[in-house]
Design an enzyme around this catalytic site. Structure first.
Site, PDB file in Angstrom:
ATOM      1  N   GLU A 232       0.576   4.966  -4.517  1.00 37.79           N
ATOM      2  CA  GLU A 232      -0.054   3.545  -4.049  1.00 37.79           C
ATOM      3  C   GLU A 232      -1.560   3.495  -3.602  1.00 37.79           C
ATOM      4  O   GLU A 232      -2.110   2.645  -4.056  1.00 37.79           O
ATOM      5  CB  GLU A 232       0.775   2.946  -3.035  1.00 37.79           C
ATOM      6  CG  GLU A 232       0.618   1.435  -2.603  1.00 37.79           C
ATOM      7  CD  GLU A 232      -0.465   1.151  -1.647  1.00 37.79           C
ATOM      8  OE1 GLU A 232      -1.028  -0.055  -1.521  1.00 37.79           O
ATOM      9  OE2 GLU A 232      -1.073   2.395  -1.080  1.00 37.79           O
TER      10      GLU A 232
ATOM     11  N   HIS B 193       5.543   3.317   0.358  1.00 42.94           N
ATOM     12  CA  HIS B 193       4.823   4.612  -0.622  1.00 42.94           C
ATOM     13  C   HIS B 193       4.862   5.821   0.438  1.00 42.94           C
ATOM     14  O   HIS B 193       4.534   5.918   1.258  1.00 42.94           O
ATOM     15  CB  HIS B 193       3.667   3.888  -0.909  1.00 42.94           C
ATOM     16  CG  HIS B 193       2.543   3.544  -0.034  1.00 42.94           C
ATOM     17  ND1 HIS B 193       1.846   4.802   0.510  1.00 42.94           N
ATOM     18  CD2 HIS B 193       2.090   2.731   0.526  1.00 42.94           C
ATOM     19  CE1 HIS B 193       0.799   4.181   1.222  1.00 42.94           C
ATOM     20  NE2 HIS B 193       1.031   2.856   1.350  1.00 42.94           N
TER      21      HIS B 193
ATOM     22  N   ASP C 211       0.943   4.166   7.355  1.00 40.64           N
ATOM     23  CA  ASP C 211       0.738   3.927   5.921  1.00 40.64           C
ATOM     24  C   ASP C 211       0.733   5.207   5.055  1.00 40.64           C
ATOM     25  O   ASP C 211      -0.141   6.059   4.876  1.00 40.64           O
ATOM     26  CB  ASP C 211      -0.877   3.492   5.944  1.00 40.64           C
ATOM     27  CG  ASP C 211      -1.375   2.877   4.668  1.00 40.64           C
ATOM     28  OD1 ASP C 211      -0.231   2.619   3.770  1.00 40.64           O
ATOM     29  OD2 ASP C 211      -2.577   2.967   4.338  1.00 40.64           O
TER      30      ASP C 211
END
Length: 442
Positions: A326, A280, A292
């Site tokens: 996300e 993502h 992340d």
């Protein structure tokens, strides 16, 4: 280690795609050698993190990341690159949050805190109220309105340090952040303070999404550092009473248009049967989104580049997808599934990388026992590159319903031990330059 990590991710895609007469071990070595010598993932990750930075959905940086990864996919050699429009939430943090706790003798202790994603703000005056600690939802239920109404609830639910699988600990303790504010509002709390979901004890607060319900009031919610949480809890356990003050400036704005970014290698034999590999593109705003999920994005781009560079021609069409939103809505994954079903597309396999960029360990598969067993045949071929297991388990938030389009689902699992030291916090901002120096041997 990032290069090996990307290689293991891409190798499984390769062995699922090649004609039967191609020797798998030869193919894996060919792709591995190219990535070790010519890989672009570090450069792409550096660009995402240092030239763009945080990429929260709806932000200007998210749009810059859309444009950048579309360019990266073209440079990687994708046959086709295109955008899938989707409307996404637009939450903003606003000016820096402040807060403190104050004991009965008037002494104040300033907090390291941050607003939780999607939280409402406190308003300019802030909120001050007595602080009450809870260490489980059961304890909150026992206190009820009599013990919670008009107070700020402090959820002190540490991640279990005895779990090797730290995502298990994150899932258990994460309920406090995701559902705690709505649950506390049910009993009349005026705000919530959550212990950061971190596996270490330091001064960095970790953000992340919270989910409200329409049944109860939306109340402000913040995370505090684990150091703060440890100290406050120790004082409360000594029966020292505190009043807490929180002031946040966050707000949810109207939805805005954004995009999934898709790059394809067209299949030679089954061009209308798809294998999806993705991460993502959005990230929280406190850091740079390296783990992340910048790592998952650049790994997916590298799959395209490495297979193209190898000269190998896949049977199925491979899609590398940079999913948008996300973190605080899942709109990109929803749109990808919606379009797949509307187009009656045949999806045979989907894999997402969203657990960071540390040393590779293995794959988790959501499929039947026979399908898992078939994939486990490849374990020995990948063992030289760091992976030790292919087993039943989860996949990824953006693809977890793609089985509705026929896909076997998979997730990529790196070593989890240090991931939650830096997850959704500002801590990694200070580490990435050193990582890049190590890559170049400095």
């Amino acid at each position: 280690m990032m290069r090996k990590y990307i290689f293991v991710f891409g190798a499984l895609i390769g062995v699922l795609n090649l004609p039967a007469q191609v020797n798998d071990s030869v193919m894996i070595k060919k792709i591995a050698d190219d990535i070790m010598l010519n890989g672009k993932a570090y450069d792409n990750l550096y660009y995402l993190c240092k030239k763009i930075g945080a990429r929260l959905s709806g932000s200007a940086n998210a749009q810059k990341a859309v444009e950048a990864t579309a360019r990266m996919l073209k440079e990687a050699g994708a046959d086709t690159v295109y955008l899938q429009p989707c409307m996404v939430p637009h939450w903003i943090r606003g000016a820096k949050e402040t807060g403190y706790v104050q004991s009965a003798n008037g002494k104040k202790y300033n907090l390291k805190l941050c607003a939780l994603g999607n939280s409402v703000g406190t308003g300019a005056q802030g909120i001050a109220a007595p602080l009450v600690q809870v260490q489980s939802f059961d304890e909150l239920d026992r206190l009820g309105a009599a013990g919670v109404k008009g107070k700020i609830v402090f959820f002190n639910m540490p991640m279990n340090p005895t779990y090797f699988e730290t995502f298990r600990a994150y899932g258990e303790s994460g309920r406090s952040r995701v559902f705690g504010p709505a649950k506390a509002a049910q009993y009349g709390a005026v705000a919530v303070m959550v212990r950061s979901l971190a596996s270490n004890v330091d001064d960095y607060p970790h953000t992340g999404v919270t989910v409200y319900t329409d049944t109860f009031s939306k109340i402000p919610a913040v995370a505090i550092s684990t150091n703060n949480a440890e100290w406050i809890s120790s004082q409360l356990n000594k029966k020292i009473a505190f009043t807490a003050y929180l002031q946040t400036n966050c707000a949810m704005l109207p939805d805005v248009l954004s995009y999934n970014v898709v790059g394809e290698i067209r299949g030679s034999q089954l061009p209308h049967a798809y294998i999806t590999v993705g991460g993502h593109l959005d990230s929280w705003d406190l850091g740079e989104g390296a783990h992340d999920d910048g790592a998952g994005c650049v790994q997916s781009i590298e799959v395209i580049r490495a297979i193209k560079a190898s000269g190998l021609v896949p049977r199925h069409t491979i899609r590398a997808v940079m999913f948008m939103n996300e973190e605080n809505g899942g709109r990109g994954g929803d749109k990808y599934l919606e379009l797949a079903l509307a187009g009656k597309e045949k999806h045979v396999f989907a894999i997402e990388s969203d657990e960071g960029g540390f040393t590779p360990r293995g794959f988790t598969i959501t499929a039947s026992d026979s399908q898992v067993a078939r994939l486990q045949q490849y374990t020995s071929l990948l063992s030289n590159y760091g992976t030790s297991f292919i087993k039943k388990g989860g996949s990824g938030a953006d693809i977890n319903e793609l089985d509705k389009a026929g896909a076997v689902l998979a997730g990529f699992s790196p070593d989890p031990q240090r991931y939650f030291d830096v997850h959704q916090a500002a801590a990694l901002v200070y580490l990435l330059p050193q990582i890049r120096l190590l890559q170049h041997g400095a």
